[in-house]
Design an enzyme around this catalytic site. Structure first.
Site, PDB file in Angstrom:
ATOM      1  NE  ARG A 107      -3.791  -0.304   2.171  1.00 33.29           N
ATOM      2  CZ  ARG A 107      -5.000  -0.316   1.600  1.00 33.29           C
ATOM      3  NH1 ARG A 107      -5.501   0.800   1.106  1.00 33.29           N
ATOM      4  NH2 ARG A 107      -5.695  -1.426   1.511  1.00 33.29           N
ATOM      5  CE1 TYR A 212      -1.674  -8.509  -1.840  1.00 33.28           C
ATOM      6  CE2 TYR A 212      -3.560  -9.639  -0.841  1.00 33.28           C
ATOM      7  CZ  TYR A 212      -2.853  -8.471  -1.099  1.00 33.28           C
ATOM      8  OH  TYR A 212      -3.321  -7.280  -0.617  1.00 33.28           O
ATOM      9  CG  ASP A 289     -13.398   2.174   2.311  1.00 34.11           C
ATOM     10  OD1 ASP A 289     -13.859   1.454   1.405  1.00 34.11           O
ATOM     11  OD2 ASP A 289     -12.360   1.879   2.944  1.00 34.11           O
TER      12      ASP A 289
END
Length: 385
Positions: A107, A212, A289
């Protein structure tokens, strides 16, 4: 044409993507972020084709490709014996089918690519919004440091606990009854992990673990049932040492190694927003969001936010009237995000089934996963004519 002065609240993935998309259309925006600097936040993010295709169009393809990992497969595994319940190719096959790649990226690398593309102009840090008041055709913004600003259009890209959302609705996040633990481990810390370059879901009774690769690291999210009620303020709470290891003590050795390879982080309550009746009112609009926070079980939170940004920018570019643009934006985005929200919510209990007939039926359905969910990954932003 005359355009409103646009203030974007939040310089996360949604706010910066929107700013870049607006700039691409020749529309200026100012971005306000409560953090004093744009630092490393979170662990990792999965960028599916519906997100990467937009980021490529914004000129971020090379920067992100250089710091991302392309998974080889999507694999679902049994919690204790590690058998491959279902597997689907990713890599080149995925890009050929959906027209854009699947990337696993830290991120912080995504945030850095977005912020470097945006630059320092029209970015205001250390600006925590404390009030928003509409005065005629203008919104008056007040920040915690005492400064103020005005804008004709305010975009709330300030997350699940959005301050901006209060100007439109009193809807609040709903606790799902599940919580998560995040971790980022080096590859050499999990030498017994099968297929480390794949996106993998390990499914078991009352829990699942997703992991992942993001270059040299493996990112994991362990989702567990409970607690029954979320008592802590906000979405994060401490958990006694050994909580995570205890939950997975009977799982496959590779999973026990993974969760034990790093210090246990805090417990994250998994919340989602109920579908909102509207996303905009009186020169204020929501994105990401703030509008449709969802559970992470399809890895679509960031991707849906990126889609929102592209569609909102496109609507503002194509429509002379801002209110018409916002109506188009809601019409184009509300149905799709509700579908993804709903699907993510019902997925959680399916991943937490004990061995038995119900789990066997789920496992059979997983073989058709790509066809069942291609509508998510194949999406390209629609804009008003």
């Amino acid at each position: 044409m005359d355009r409103p002065d646009i203030a974007v609240i939040g310089a996360g993935i949604g706010g910066l993507t929107l700013g870049l998309a607006l700039r691409r259309h020749g529309i200026r925006a100012r971005i306000y972020e409560q953090a004093p600097e744009l630092g490393e936040v979170g662990a990792a993010v999965a960028l599916a084709a519906n997100g990467t295709r937009i980021l490529r169009e914004l000129g971020l393809g090379s920067a992100l490709e250089a710091t991302s990992a392309v998974p080889t497969e999507l694999v679902y595994r049994h919690w204790s014996d590690a058998r491959r319940v279902a597997a689907h190719p990713v890599g080149r096959w995925y890009e050929d089918r959906f027209g854009a790649p699947f990337w696993g990226v830290h991120r912080a690398h995504l945030q850095r690519a977005l912020s470097q593309a945006w630059g320092t102009g029209d970015l205001h840090l250390g600006k925590e919004l404390v009030s928003l008041r509409r005065e005629g055709d203008t919104s008056a913004l007040t920040f915690a440091d005492g400064s103020t600003a005005t804008a004709g259009l305010v975009v709330g890209a300030d997350g699940i606990r959005s301050r901006v959302r209060g100007a439109i609705t009193d809807a609040a996040p709903v606790y799902s009854g599940t919580s998560g633990f995040r971790g980022l481990v080096t590859r050499d810390a999990v030498p017994d992990l099968p297929d480390p370059d794949a996106v993998q879901f390990w499914m078991g009774p009352d829990a699942h673990l997703l992991h992942y690769a993001t270059g040299e690291f493996i990112n994991f999210l362990a989702v567990v049932e409970g607690p029954d009620r979320w008592e802590a303020p906000g979405g994060v709470a401490p958990a006694p040492d050994g909580t995570l290891a205890g939950i997975f003590r009977d799982w496959h050795p590779a999973i026990r190694t993974m969760v034990g390879a790093v210090p246990q982080g805090p417990r994250w309550g998994l919340f989602a927003l109920p579908p909102l009746d509207r996303w905009s009112a009186d020169g204020v609009v929501l994105l990401g969001d703030a509008a449709h926070a969802m559970l992470p079980h399809h890895g679509q939170g960031a991707n849906q936010t990126i889609e929102d940004a592209a569609v909102l920018a496109g609507c503002l570019h194509r429509c002379d009237d801002v209110q018409v643009a916002l109506r188009h934006y809601e019409r184009l985005r509300r149905c799709r995000t509700r579908q993804v929200q709903r699907s993510s919510w019902v997925t959680s209990p399916l991943l937490h089934l004990p061995d038995g007939d119900a789990a066997a039926n789920r496992d059979r359905r997983l073989h058709h996963l790509v066809d069942d969910f291609s509508w998510i990954h194949a999406y390209e932003p629609l804009l008003p004519a």
